[in-house]
Motif scaffolding. Sequence first.
Motif, PDB file in Angstrom:
ATOM      1  N   VAL A 193       9.358 -11.440  11.958  1.00 32.06           N
ATOM      2  CA  VAL A 193       7.627 -10.914  12.015  1.00 32.06           C
ATOM      3  C   VAL A 193       7.193 -10.782  13.272  1.00 32.06           C
ATOM      4  CG1 VAL A 193       5.745 -12.150  11.236  1.00 32.06           C
ATOM      5  CG2 VAL A 193       7.782 -12.914  10.048  1.00 32.06           C
ATOM      6  N   ILE A 194       6.922  -9.637  13.335  1.00 30.59           N
ATOM      7  CA  ILE A 194       5.827  -9.163  14.735  1.00 30.59           C
ATOM      8  C   ILE A 194       4.766  -9.869  14.712  1.00 30.59           C
ATOM      9  CG2 ILE A 194       4.884  -7.210  15.876  1.00 30.59           C
ATOM     10  CD1 ILE A 194       6.964  -5.493  14.701  1.00 30.59           C
ATOM     11  N   GLU A 195       4.420 -10.559  15.964  1.00 34.90           N
ATOM     12  CA  GLU A 195       3.289 -11.468  16.128  1.00 34.90           C
ATOM     13  C   GLU A 195       2.156 -10.647  16.791  1.00 34.90           C
ATOM     14  OE1 GLU A 195       0.910 -14.195  15.994  1.00 34.90           O
ATOM     15  OE2 GLU A 195       2.909 -14.891  15.659  1.00 34.90           O
ATOM     16  N   GLU A 196       1.042 -10.752  16.308  1.00 36.49           N
ATOM     17  CA  GLU A 196      -0.163  -9.888  16.868  1.00 36.49           C
ATOM     18  C   GLU A 196      -1.123 -10.740  17.523  1.00 36.49           C
ATOM     19  OE1 GLU A 196      -0.097  -6.973  16.776  1.00 36.49           O
ATOM     20  OE2 GLU A 196       1.451  -6.314  15.345  1.00 36.49           O
ATOM     21  N   ASP A 197      -1.309 -12.024  17.175  1.00 38.09           N
ATOM     22  CA  ASP A 197      -2.314 -13.005  17.805  1.00 38.09           C
ATOM     23  C   ASP A 197      -1.923 -13.037  19.060  1.00 38.09           C
ATOM     24  OD1 ASP A 197      -4.003 -15.452  17.196  1.00 38.09           O
ATOM     25  OD2 ASP A 197      -2.609 -16.377  18.348  1.00 38.09           O
ATOM     26  N   LEU A 198      -3.312 -12.798  20.022  1.00 41.39           N
ATOM     27  CA  LEU A 198      -3.412 -12.794  21.342  1.00 41.39           C
ATOM     28  C   LEU A 198      -3.040 -14.202  22.022  1.00 41.39           C
ATOM     29  CD1 LEU A 198      -3.222 -11.073  24.096  1.00 41.39           C
ATOM     30  CD2 LEU A 198      -5.743 -11.497  23.844  1.00 41.39           C
ATOM     31  N   THR A 235       6.101  -6.565  22.557  1.00 41.26           N
ATOM     32  CA  THR A 235       6.185  -6.908  21.213  1.00 41.26           C
ATOM     33  C   THR A 235       6.877  -8.110  20.921  1.00 41.26           C
ATOM     34  OG1 THR A 235       6.568  -4.587  20.085  1.00 41.26           O
ATOM     35  CG2 THR A 235       7.455  -6.592  18.949  1.00 41.26           C
ATOM     36  N   LEU A 236       6.292  -9.373  20.447  1.00 42.01           N
ATOM     37  CA  LEU A 236       6.690 -10.445  20.251  1.00 42.01           C
ATOM     38  C   LEU A 236       7.023 -10.890  18.698  1.00 42.01           C
ATOM     39  CD1 LEU A 236       7.155 -13.453  21.391  1.00 42.01           C
ATOM     40  CD2 LEU A 236       4.598 -13.854  20.913  1.00 42.01           C
ATOM     41  N   MET A 237       8.101 -11.474  18.554  1.00 42.40           N
ATOM     42  CA  MET A 237       8.717 -11.653  17.121  1.00 42.40           C
ATOM     43  C   MET A 237       9.110 -12.733  16.778  1.00 42.40           C
ATOM     44  SD  MET A 237      11.065  -8.082  17.019  1.00 42.40           S
ATOM     45  CE  MET A 237      11.362  -8.194  18.896  1.00 42.40           C
TER      46      MET A 237
END
Length: 145
Positions: free
Chosen positions: A89-94, A120-122
């Motif tokens: 799951v690609i994380e969007e939360d800063l 990109t953090l997953m």
Amino acid sequence: MKEYPLTIKLKEIWSLLQGIPTAHLATIDNDQPRVRPMGLITHNDSIWLSSPTDWSKVEQIRDNNKVEFTVAPKSETTTGSIRFTAIAVIEEDLKTKEDLAKVMTWFLDYWSGPDDPNFTLMKMKLSRVLYDNPFDGKKYTVEIS
């Protein structure tokens, strides 16, 4: 789906995932599997991977986020295996990206900051874990809940 007859809880092998071990991540590129080594990150009882956004694995995960990855713990005499099946799951939360950037020793080698568009953090949402224990020679299905 393959299962091993013995069971063990994830918290019992969590220590084997500490210290940014090398994980081998498998993704799908069209109809061809692709495997590459990556640094596995554990933080707040979750497993994470990171990548430059413009590397091919990110596009592959956007196209099909079903992944597997392995970690190979070693005893004094043999090497074992922990095989994870997961959804990436690609994380969007800063804020989450800021927290993870602080624990990634190599972060500044790749990115200017947590808001870098090429970061990109997953998060790995585990669905199955199998463990070939190098210490007792037994095979375990890992309880992940």
